[in-house]
Motif scaffolding. Structure first.
Motif, short mmCIF file in Angstrom:
data_model
loop_
_atom_site.label_atom_id
_atom_site.label_comp_id
_atom_site.label_asym_id
_atom_site.label_seq_id
_atom_site.Cartn_x
_atom_site.Cartn_y
_atom_site.Cartn_z
N LYS A 58 0.82 -1.22 0.00
CA LYS A 58 0.00 0.00 0.00
C LYS A 58 0.85 1.27 0.00
CE LYS A 58 -3.37 -2.90 0.57
NZ LYS A 58 -4.19 -3.33 -0.59
N PHE A 59 2.15 1.11 0.28
CA PHE A 59 3.05 2.25 0.34
C PHE A 59 3.86 2.36 -0.94
CE2 PHE A 59 2.08 1.74 4.75
CZ PHE A 59 2.31 2.97 5.36
N ASP A 60 4.47 3.52 -1.12
CA ASP A 60 5.47 3.68 -2.16
C ASP A 60 6.63 2.74 -1.83
OD1 ASP A 60 7.19 4.55 -4.13
OD2 ASP A 60 7.84 6.32 -3.02
N GLN A 61 6.97 1.82 -2.74
CA GLN A 61 7.91 0.76 -2.40
C GLN A 61 9.36 1.23 -2.51
OE1 GLN A 61 6.99 -2.96 -4.30
NE2 GLN A 61 5.00 -3.09 -3.33
N HIS A 62 9.66 2.27 -1.76
CA HIS A 62 11.02 2.74 -1.60
C HIS A 62 11.34 2.76 -0.11
CE1 HIS A 62 10.07 4.12 -5.70
NE2 HIS A 62 11.37 3.97 -5.92
N LEU A 63 12.50 3.28 0.24
CA LEU A 63 12.94 3.20 1.64
C LEU A 63 11.95 3.88 2.59
CD1 LEU A 63 15.01 2.38 3.72
CD2 LEU A 63 16.29 4.47 3.21
N VAL A 64 11.45 5.06 2.21
CA VAL A 64 10.51 5.78 3.08
C VAL A 64 9.23 4.96 3.27
CG1 VAL A 64 9.10 7.85 3.32
CG2 VAL A 64 11.44 8.04 2.48
N VAL A 67 10.00 2.04 5.64
CA VAL A 67 10.04 2.49 7.04
C VAL A 67 8.63 2.73 7.56
CG1 VAL A 67 10.78 4.33 8.58
CG2 VAL A 67 12.36 3.45 6.85
N GLY A 68 7.80 3.38 6.76
CA GLY A 68 6.42 3.61 7.18
C GLY A 68 5.66 2.32 7.37
N ALA A 69 5.88 1.34 6.49
CA ALA A 69 5.17 0.07 6.58
C ALA A 69 5.58 -0.72 7.81
CB ALA A 69 5.44 -0.76 5.31
N PHE A 70 6.89 -0.78 8.11
CA PHE A 70 7.26 -1.60 9.27
C PHE A 70 6.93 -0.89 10.58
CE2 PHE A 70 11.80 -0.01 8.56
CZ PHE A 70 11.94 0.66 9.78
#
Length: 293
Positions: A58-64, A67-70
């Protein structure tokens, strides 16, 4: 063994140690504060991994986004930890420790079946962010970027826990509860609320470890029990109830797993138990354990 190969082995062991530290620090915090060996700790790890697999899409699949997902996954499990402490454990504090152990063991079995019903028996491996994929060159060694990320993030967690324990009022109260929770209650401190905080933080750390490592493992049934055993070994080696001990214990066990898998693959899993036995023979309370533990 060449210097490059040795460096890769060491960093592989330290990346394992990073996850083991994050998960076992939650276990040792709960035990140190509440004197509860929490068998649902592995379930929190498992839920963190599964939730990362769901939320990262559901998130932009980059580092940010990663981090938001975990962080979101770990916060959801933190809420679950609060509910479990309030509904189940709070009613068992005055009972035998065996009751607490059996209650958390029963919850672990319930959560394991729940995970099977919701996600099935097939394993999933969520993608890792592009910025954490691939390798970086260090001398003659080619090192996975994700290893470096895990090590640095675990160091950040250690610093955060140190600040929490030594510079924040709630952390000082938790350390006081470790020393004498009965005396603390006589001066008007709500010890049960402290227990809720400790259990919630423990659940958060377990889920954080599961979410962080999810892109590198097959997320599926059984990961809860395997991490429970490994994190317990780390906590015992370091000394139950001691965060510094969790760091050293994680490094020892992580390196033992890394080098064991390379040089004695048939005995790799047994190597961590061998290390634990040796440590307990030399120091029965663990490396940093206090006498009452």
């Amino acid at each position: 063994m060449s210097g490059g190969t040795l460096l890769v082995q060491v960093l592989s062991g330290l990346s394992l140690a990073a996850i083991l530290f994050i998960v076992s620090s939650g276990m040792t915090l709960v035990f140190g504060t509440m004197r509860v060996i929490n068998m649902t700790h592995g379930s929190f790890y498992m839920f963190g991994a599964y939730l990362l697999a769901i939320t990262f899409d559901k998130f932009d699949q980059h580092l940010v986004g990663f981090v938001g997902a975990f962080l979101l996954s770990a916060l959801v499990v933190l809420v679950l930890g609060i509910i479990i402490e309030f509904v189940v454990l709070r009613r068992l504090y005055k009972g035998e420790h065996l009751l607490q152990l059996l209650a958390t063991w029963a919850l672990m079995l319930i959560f394991e079946q729940l995970a099977l019903d919701v996600w099935g028996s097939a394993t999933v491996t969520p993608p890792s962010p592009a910025s954490l994929s691939g390798t970086m060159t260090l001398g003659a060694a080619s090192i996975p970027v994700f290893y470096v990320f895990l090590i640095l993030f675990a160091a950040l967690i250690f610093v955060a826990l140190w600040i929490f324990n030594n510079r924040m009022g709630i952390g000082r109260l938790l350390r006081a509860a470790v020393e004498d929770h009965e005396l603390l209650s006589t001066i008007g401190v709500n010890v049960r609320r402290l227990y809720t905080v400790a259990f919630a933080v423990g659940a958060f750390l377990a889920a954080l470890g599961g979410a962080l490592i999810a892109p590198e493992i097959s997320v599926g049934p059984g990961i809860d029990l395997s991490i429970l055993v490994e994190s317990f070994v780390v906590a015992v080696v370091g000394g139950l109830g001691n965060i510094n001990g969790a760091v050293i214990g994680a490094i020892i066990i992580g390196l033992a797993q890394s080098f064991g898998a390379t040089y004695i693959p048939n005995m790799a899993e047994a190597s961590i138990y061998f290390v634990m036995v040796v440590v307990l023979i030399v120091r029965p309370r663990g490396l940093f354990g206090r006498e009452e533990f």
